[in-house]
Enzyme design. Structure first.
Site, PDB file in Angstrom:
ATOM      1  N   CYS A  33       0.812  -1.231   0.000  1.00  0.00           N
ATOM      2  CA  CYS A  33       0.000   0.000   0.000  1.00  0.00           C
ATOM      3  C   CYS A  33       0.838   1.270   0.000  1.00  0.00           C
ATOM      4  O   CYS A  33       0.410   2.298  -0.514  1.00  0.00           O
ATOM      5  CB  CYS A  33      -0.923   0.014   1.209  1.00  0.00           C
ATOM      6  SG  CYS A  33      -1.998  -1.401   1.244  1.00  0.00           S
ATOM      7  N   HIS A  39      -3.940   7.175   0.778  1.00  0.00           N
ATOM      8  CA  HIS A  39      -4.095   5.842   0.197  1.00  0.00           C
ATOM      9  C   HIS A  39      -5.531   5.397   0.452  1.00  0.00           C
ATOM     10  O   HIS A  39      -6.045   5.535   1.566  1.00  0.00           O
ATOM     11  CB  HIS A  39      -3.091   4.885   0.839  1.00  0.00           C
ATOM     12  CG  HIS A  39      -3.437   3.445   0.655  1.00  0.00           C
ATOM     13  ND1 HIS A  39      -3.708   2.918  -0.585  1.00  0.00           N
ATOM     14  CD2 HIS A  39      -3.575   2.437   1.553  1.00  0.00           C
ATOM     15  CE1 HIS A  39      -3.989   1.635  -0.439  1.00  0.00           C
ATOM     16  NE2 HIS A  39      -3.925   1.313   0.842  1.00  0.00           N
ATOM     17  N   ASN A  48      -9.817  -0.649  -3.008  1.00  0.00           N
ATOM     18  CA  ASN A  48      -8.431  -0.412  -2.618  1.00  0.00           C
ATOM     19  C   ASN A  48      -7.515  -0.998  -3.690  1.00  0.00           C
ATOM     20  O   ASN A  48      -7.478  -2.216  -3.871  1.00  0.00           O
ATOM     21  CB  ASN A  48      -8.190  -1.079  -1.251  1.00  0.00           C
ATOM     22  CG  ASN A  48      -6.772  -0.947  -0.752  1.00  0.00           C
ATOM     23  OD1 ASN A  48      -5.871  -0.569  -1.495  1.00  0.00           O
ATOM     24  ND2 ASN A  48      -6.570  -1.277   0.517  1.00  0.00           N
TER      25      ASN A  48
END
Ligand code: UT7
Length: 354
Positions: A116, A281, A311
């Protein structure tokens, strides 16, 4: 003083839209659960056997290259961040070079494996290379094709509903103007590596049990040469998918995001009141709104698009930044904060004067 700036930005989202209701056809989940816990309404999945992480990255890259007003041959270094590469090795950097048709061998290609926070790490590396004068047109890419590696049965629902496919890219160039990357800060803590991990295939051969105290039998041969990466038992027991202790990750994320953003602000002698736009993020809308509150930002000062794309790990920041820029939320002179937290754990932030 030479700084690095984003000279061009691009994104690519595959055309196949999967809504939460589509997922209810293959697993026991609901639109209500997914929206409430994550904010996600739909996500994109790439077309199997036609697209790969590299081809997604290439499409985003071409847009970034065009918007930077350069030719692909001008790219002198590639940094590719992904957790879902086409191959175990070689990495996606060289595959992207080939996909783009860059035949010069005087360029370098680097792969970043920071999940991430991969794009923040990649941006920071590009920033150092540019400030040192080593490279002039660094292509930084975050791309993911999660849909090929998730457990879409009810057993895997805690992970699979969250992730989506996509890619974002930027061209980083040097500038002498009073703009560009003002600060980047990177962190890591390997203590909890297995709390969010994809451990098979790997060389651990069961060794990591020492750290996790789990008693999973992966079916590895006990001795002898030629240990195998994927055992029949792993396949039988569905041990070949990502694992995540969601609440554990959540609690650390909401603590680390504001901390690292603050660090970049202090580094640049600025305060949270100076931020024009935060692009976090896209892990979870609840995490983003927690960070927003902590920093005292208004709704229009935080850009989220997890609702549409889920995501996309290393791709989420460049996709969101690109979309924010396309929609006019990022203007010349704006102070933009980027931040991420994820597997490793690794986390980081970047502060950019646009
Ligand atoms: O980007 C990388 C970093 N990752 C993150 O930042 C993720 C951080 N964590 C999260 O976003 C959240 O923890 C999740 C969205 C992953 C999960 O939300 P949660 O509120 O923490 O749910 P939970 O894991 O505590 O699960 C609650 C319940 C469980 O059922 P029981 O045990 O209470 O009966 C799960 O089995 O929800 C169940 N559940 C689901 N139900 C319907 C888990 N996944 C699903 C699902 N649909 N997809």
């Amino acid at each position: 003083m030479v700084r690095s700036k984003i000279a061009g930005i691009g994104k690519y989202l595959p055309c196949n839209v999967f809504t939460n209701n589509d997922l209810t056809k293959v697993m026991d989940t609901s639109d209500e659960w997914i929206r409430e816990r994550t904010g996600i309404e739909e996500r994109r999945y790439a077309t199997k056997h036609k697209e790969t992480t590299t081809t997604l990255g290439a499409k985003a890259s071409l847009q970034a290259i065009e918007r930077a007003g350069i030719a692909k041959e001008d790219v002198d270094f590639i940094i590719f961040a992904t957790l879902s590469p086409d191959y175990y090795f070689p990495g996606s950097g060289v595959l992207l070079q080939r996909e783009l048709g860059i035949t010069s061998t005087s360029i370098g290609a680097l792969d970043i494996r920071n999940q991430c926070s991969g794009f923040i790490y990649a941006l920071s590396v590009a920033d150092q290379f540019i400030k040192s004068g080593m490279y002039k047109n660094v292509l930084v890419v975050g791309a993911e094709m999660h849909s090929m590696g998730l457990d879409f049965s009810t057993k895997g629902r805690g992970v699979s509903v969250i992730f989506g496919d996509g890619a974002g890219a930027v061209i980083m160039q040097p500038t002498n103007e009073d703009k560009g990357v003002l600060s980047t800060k990177l962190h890591s803590d390997g203590t909890y590596a297995e709390k969010l991990a994809f451990i098979n295939p790997g060389s651990h051969g069961g060794y990591h049990k020492k750290y996790t105290n789990d008693d999973i039998d992966y079916g590895f041969p006990k001795d002898g040469l030629g240990e195998i990466f994927i055992t029949p038992k792993m396949l039988e027991d569905d041990l070949v998918y990502p694992q995540m202790e969601g609440q554990f990750v959540f609690k650390l994320a909401v603590q680390k995001f504001p901390e690292v953003i603050q660090e970049t602000l202090e580094d640049a002698n600025l305060t949270k009141g100076d931020i024009d736009l935060l692009v976090p993020h896209q892990a979870n809308l609840r995490i983003a709104s927690f960070v927003q509150k902590k920093l005292g930002l208004e709704d229009h000062q935080v850009f989220n698009n997890i609702q549409k794309y889920g995501n996309t790990t290393a791709a989420s920041i460049p996709i969101a930044l690109c979309e924010a820029w396309e929609q006019g939320h990022v203007k010349e002179g704006n102070l933009v904060s980027l931040a991420a937290f994820g597997s490793g754990f690794t986390w980081g932030a970047a502060l950019i004067r646009w």
